[in-house]
Design a protein around this motif. Structure first.
Motif, PDB file in Angstrom:
ATOM      1  N   GLU A  58      30.185 -15.420   0.306  1.00 42.51           N
ATOM      2  CA  GLU A  58      30.240 -14.489   1.432  1.00 42.51           C
ATOM      3  C   GLU A  58      29.350 -14.951   2.579  1.00 42.51           C
ATOM      4  OE1 GLU A  58      31.680 -11.169   3.407  1.00 42.51           O
ATOM      5  OE2 GLU A  58      32.281 -11.953   1.450  1.00 42.51           O
ATOM      6  N   THR A  59      28.172 -15.486   2.245  1.00 43.70           N
ATOM      7  CA  THR A  59      27.234 -15.873   3.290  1.00 43.70           C
ATOM      8  C   THR A  59      26.319 -16.970   2.776  1.00 43.70           C
ATOM      9  OG1 THR A  59      25.620 -15.053   4.911  1.00 43.70           O
ATOM     10  CG2 THR A  59      25.478 -14.174   2.659  1.00 43.70           C
ATOM     11  N   CYS A  60      25.557 -17.578   3.680  1.00 44.08           N
ATOM     12  CA  CYS A  60      24.537 -18.566   3.370  1.00 44.08           C
ATOM     13  C   CYS A  60      23.733 -18.793   4.648  1.00 44.08           C
ATOM     14  CB  CYS A  60      25.156 -19.879   2.866  1.00 44.08           C
ATOM     15  SG  CYS A  60      26.253 -20.681   4.049  1.00 44.08           S
ATOM     16  N   ASP A  61      22.656 -19.544   4.550  1.00 43.04           N
ATOM     17  CA  ASP A  61      21.866 -19.829   5.753  1.00 43.04           C
ATOM     18  C   ASP A  61      22.544 -20.876   6.638  1.00 43.04           C
ATOM     19  OD1 ASP A  61      19.645 -18.108   5.126  1.00 43.04           O
ATOM     20  OD2 ASP A  61      19.145 -19.543   3.544  1.00 43.04           O
ATOM     21  N   LEU A  62      23.087 -21.896   6.018  1.00 45.89           N
ATOM     22  CA  LEU A  62      23.783 -22.954   6.759  1.00 45.89           C
ATOM     23  C   LEU A  62      25.047 -23.317   6.011  1.00 45.89           C
ATOM     24  CD1 LEU A  62      24.018 -25.197   8.932  1.00 45.89           C
ATOM     25  CD2 LEU A  62      22.629 -26.648   7.423  1.00 45.89           C
ATOM     26  N   TYR A  63      26.160 -23.271   6.711  1.00 45.13           N
ATOM     27  CA  TYR A  63      27.440 -23.706   6.140  1.00 45.13           C
ATOM     28  C   TYR A  63      27.907 -24.942   6.890  1.00 45.13           C
ATOM     29  CZ  TYR A  63      32.434 -24.079   5.280  1.00 45.13           C
ATOM     30  OH  TYR A  63      33.675 -24.563   4.977  1.00 45.13           O
ATOM     31  N   VAL A  64      28.210 -26.019   6.150  1.00 44.08           N
ATOM     32  CA  VAL A  64      28.646 -27.284   6.724  1.00 44.08           C
ATOM     33  C   VAL A  64      30.067 -27.577   6.260  1.00 44.08           C
ATOM     34  CG1 VAL A  64      28.171 -29.746   6.969  1.00 44.08           C
ATOM     35  CG2 VAL A  64      26.265 -28.133   6.682  1.00 44.08           C
ATOM     36  N   ALA A  65      31.023 -27.527   7.192  1.00 44.00           N
ATOM     37  CA  ALA A  65      32.406 -27.918   6.904  1.00 44.00           C
ATOM     38  C   ALA A  65      32.549 -29.397   7.218  1.00 44.00           C
ATOM     39  CB  ALA A  65      33.378 -27.099   7.756  1.00 44.00           C
ATOM     40  N   CYS A  66      33.082 -30.150   6.271  1.00 41.48           N
ATOM     41  CA  CYS A  66      33.265 -31.586   6.477  1.00 41.48           C
ATOM     42  C   CYS A  66      34.601 -31.846   7.160  1.00 41.48           C
ATOM     43  CB  CYS A  66      33.210 -32.333   5.150  1.00 41.48           C
ATOM     44  SG  CYS A  66      31.567 -32.365   4.426  1.00 41.48           S
ATOM     45  N   GLN A  67      34.558 -32.193   8.398  1.00 36.22           N
ATOM     46  CA  GLN A  67      35.662 -32.749   9.161  1.00 36.22           C
ATOM     47  C   GLN A  67      36.758 -31.770   9.574  1.00 36.22           C
ATOM     48  OE1 GLN A  67      35.515 -35.838  10.289  1.00 36.22           O
ATOM     49  NE2 GLN A  67      37.455 -35.699  11.384  1.00 36.22           N
TER      50      GLN A  67
END
Length: 366
Positions: free
Chosen positions: A70-79
């Motif tokens: 649902e949530t997090c501090d930092l979300y990194v989508a690759c590409q």
């Protein structure tokens, strides 16, 4: 400590595959970054096309087809922009652009990019130059060149030049056919005892007839026996075997490809002290110091001349070999993670300086 989620759908893998399977630059980069972020005391979960939940070096790996966080501090989508919605309400959303950024402005994707407005993280000046002005951006861009693993950094100079061997170590679809044509027509006649070793072949068995399977597609058709004998096709090699092959080569030859956004193969070869002759295409020339650690040549005749010179001129090879060892070590993955952390988390979480005092071997990952 931050709660970090990374999502990547390039292929089926998890963190254990770094030591057991051949991986592309995207997959190996995701694994190395995730491990280093854990080492910096963050909680990291990577969602990929893995088969089942697994923990590796403190990183939690989860199938991307399972429950979404649902949530997090930092979300990194690759590409991929389609991954931007994977975490519903992250405190910060970034997109790690490991390939070309052109797809971000595609008419099917640009709406997603503007809706979510992720922070783009780039890895080459080439990406910066072609990044569309119609896309959301940081000013200045976050540009962090990919880290290089410790097994290619800090090597000593070779005592003697290697034999007359050149190496290609990329996807064969990336201009191998044209390279072999130049080799056959312009290099081999001048250096008849030279060998071109081709690595990066993962889908063919060791006893396959590569010329029969690839002639006219990935290899030029109708080549005489002496040309075929000089081009040695190697199926999947271990990481150690590939490093040994690079160190045993006098030159890396690569014509480049328009999709190259960094080119880890050339970067790692240069760190190992292997001079390179490359075509100035996409991000590839950023990996080679022209005239110092190799050459940039677009013209086939000039490309071949430089290859012949490095195969035959010991003094030239020695200068460029030692220059590559001095100037082309890149940054470590530990430093990469530190820059990544500073760029995306420093305004919300204090940087944990204590990790800088931890020797690399302390976490068992070296």
């Amino acid at each position: 400590m931050a709660d970090i989620v990374i999502a990547d759908t390039t292929r089926r893998y998890d963190g254990r595959h770094l030591e057991t399977h051949p991986l592309g630059g995207t997959e190996s980069s995701v694994i190395r970054l995730a491990r280093e972020l854990v080492r910096r005391r963050h909680a990291v979960t990577v969602y990929s096309n893995c088969d089942a939940p697994v923990e590796d070096h403190g990183v939690q790996w989860r199938p991307i087809t399972g429950a979404r966080p649902e949530t997090c501090d930092l979300y990194v989508a690759c590409q991929h922009p389609r991954l931007l919605r994977f975490v519903r309400r992250p405190r910060r959303r970034a997109i790690w652009v490991l390939w070309q950024p052109n797809h971000l402005k595609h008419y099917k994707q640009i709406g997603r990019v503007w809706w979510y407005r992720p922070v783009p993280v780039l890895q080459s000046l080439h990406q910066v130059h072609i990044y569309s002005p119609f896309l959301p951006r940081r000013d200045p861009h976050i540009l962090i060149p990919l880290g290089l693993p410790e097994d290619v950094r800090g090597q000593a100079p070779l005592a003697a030049p290697p034999p007359r061997r050149a190496i290609f170590a990329s996807n064969p679809q990336r201009n191998l056919k044209r390279l072999v044509e130049i080799w056959a027509e312009k290099v081999l006649p001048r250096v008849p005892d030279a060998v071109l070793d081709v690595y990066g072949v993962h889908e063919m068995p060791a006893d396959a007839d590569f010329w029969a399977a690839w002639g006219g597609s990935l290899l030029p058709a109708g080549q005489p026996d002496h040309v075929r004998a000089s081009v040695r096709m190697h199926p999947t090699a271990t990481r150690t075997g590939l490093i040994e092959a690079m160190r045993g080569s006098r030159v890396m030859l690569y014509l480049g490809h328009k999709v190259e956004a960094f080119c880890l193969a050339v970067a790692e070869a240069q760190a190992l002290g292997v001079p390179a002759v490359v075509a100035p295409v996409a991000a590839v020339p950023e990996r080679v110091l022209d005239g110092i650690t190799g050459f940039h040549e677009a013209d086939p005749d000039r490309f071949a001349e430089r290859a012949v010179a490095l195969l035959t001129d010991d003094a030239l090879w020695r200068r460029q070999h030692e220059a590559a060892l001095r100037h082309q070590q890149g940054i470590s993955w530990s430093e990469y993670a530190g820059r990544f952390e500073a760029a995306l988390l420093a305004d919300r979480f204090p940087i944990n300086r204590s990790v800088l005092a931890v020797p690399p071997e302390a976490d068992g990952d070296q």
